[in-house]
Write a protein that holds these residues in place. Structure first.
Motif, short mmCIF file in Angstrom:
data_model
loop_
_atom_site.label_atom_id
_atom_site.label_comp_id
_atom_site.label_asym_id
_atom_site.label_seq_id
_atom_site.Cartn_x
_atom_site.Cartn_y
_atom_site.Cartn_z
N GLU A 54 134.13 0.36 128.45
CA GLU A 54 133.94 -0.53 129.62
C GLU A 54 135.14 -0.43 130.57
N GLU A 55 136.34 -0.40 129.98
CA GLU A 55 137.54 -0.32 130.82
C GLU A 55 137.58 1.01 131.57
N ARG A 57 134.92 2.85 132.40
CA ARG A 57 133.87 2.80 133.43
C ARG A 57 134.30 1.97 134.64
N SER A 58 135.02 0.90 134.36
CA SER A 58 135.42 0.04 135.49
C SER A 58 136.50 0.69 136.35
N TYR A 60 136.07 3.56 137.55
CA TYR A 60 135.33 4.48 138.42
C TYR A 60 135.06 3.85 139.79
N ALA A 61 136.12 3.38 140.42
CA ALA A 61 135.99 2.81 141.77
C ALA A 61 136.90 3.64 142.66
#
Ligand code: HPA
Ligand code: ZN
Length: 349
Positions: A54-55, A57-58, A60-61
């Motif tokens: 999750e970390e 994926r987050s 990916y901004a």
């Protein structure tokens, strides 16, 4: 000339999913999903800077190409063994198969791995084994395209080519990727000339976030057969004329362009206009694990945002085969299958 049947707007997503297509702009390292990154990191004892899927994926901004590339290269650091390269490519092929991709021309970035001490043989043999299995088990034909990293020197590109030549049977061409701004195509004129002499196909990323001049330079100085991205072309009427008269394809990646802020929103993307102008544009996923979807997701979201129809769908799938490096006989076969799919879809066969 195939007469494209009318298709109701609400049935379009099914047609987009079902139609056979080729994918010509996919970086295999960009198909590494966070789950596989974590699995390989554990298996290979590689430390990564994120505590959880999750970390990761987050993170990916992205704000531009470079902010993406920094994470993309970090993700690729978990690839060590031949089996790792195989699994990465095999997972891509499974997704491609469910998206009805029948042919894929796949980029790989050897310098990302050889710079960490991974032998060229490990990289290419793992990818090539997945390509063979894709043909045998999924009926997907495929080919590999070796990309030079443009932020590195031309001398390093020459050394990479030298290391790859013992495996020349396993790749059909070379490309140019990584940080575009400040690294114009002409920086690689000599190594591309050598690749041309070797009989390799030539492509290059140009006009993703870089200027129009880079597209001209890729065409005129490198002599590429396709432009990857090339979305800045629409600003230059002479370039549009040149591309359309010569049917030089642009491999466009709409979700990538939005994620990397080339366009503020998908509804502002110029692929529909370029298609209407008769350019040989195609839809592709670029780095699907990072940009929000594989090829069908790119089709579906783009069609929804730009209100495209079945005629556009047919042209885009047809272009994907035309733009491929497959044989003329093979292309004719795909055109036939595409026509049959459209006819079957409307129940008029
Ligand atoms: N542009 C340039 N280099 C890349 C990309 C891209 O979209 N994806 C992976 N390497
Ligand atoms: Zn790309």
């Amino acid at each position: 000339m195939f007469k494209v049947p009318e298709v109701a707007q609400n049935r379009l997503p099914d047609l987009l999913k079902l139609m056979p297509k080729a994918e010509l702009h996919i970086h295999i390292e960009g198909s590494l999903e966070p789950e596989l990154i974590f699995r390989l990191a554990k298996r290979n004892n590689v430390a990564i800077a994120f505590k959880s899927i999750e970390e990761l994926r987050s993170a990916y901004a992205f704000t531009n190409l470079q902010t993406f590339l920094d994470i993309y290269y970090a993700g690729a650091s978990v690839l060590i063994h031949e089996q790792d390269f195989y699994e990465m490519a095999w997972e891509y092929f499974l997704k491609a198969s469910s998206d009805n991709v029948v042919h894929a021309e796949i980029f790989f970035d050897p310098q990302t791995h050889t710079s960490r001490g991974i032998p060229m043989k490990t990289i290419i043999e793992g990818l090539a084994r997945a390509c063979r299995d894709a043909a045998e088990k999924l009926q997907i034909s495929s080919a590999l395209i070796l990309c030079f990293l443009r932020h590195l020197s031309e001398q390093e590109a020459f050394e990479t080519l030298e290391q790859a030549l013992p495996f020349k049977d396993h790749f059909i061409g070379v490309g140019l990727d990584s940080s575009e701004l400040g690294h114009p195509p002409e920086k690689f004129a000599a190594v591309f000339a050598k690749c041309r002499d070797l009989g390799l196909h030539l492509v290059a990323h140009a006009g993703e976030e870089g200027p129009i001049e880079y597209i001209w330079s890729a065409l005129k100085t490198l002599g590429v057969e396709r432009i990857d991205h090339g979305v800045q072309s629409s600003k230059d009427p002479d370039l549009i004329k040149y591309l359309s008269s010569k049917r030089i394809p642009l491999t466009v990646c709409p979700l990538s362009n939005v994620k990397l802020k080339v366009f503020a929103h998908l509804s502002e993307h110029n692929i529909g206009q370029m298609l209407e102008k008769g350019l040989c544009v195609t839809i592709n996923s670029d780095d699907p694990a990072y940009f929000g979807g594989y090829i069908n997701q790119n089709f579906i979201e783009t069609f929804e945002a730009l209100k495209l129809d079945a005629h556009h769908a047919y042209s885009l799938a047809h272009n994907s085969f035309e733009a491929s490096f497959a044989s003329a006989v093979q292309k004719e076969e795909w055109y036939r299958e595409l026509g049959q799919c459209f006819k079957r879809f409307t129940g008029k066969e």
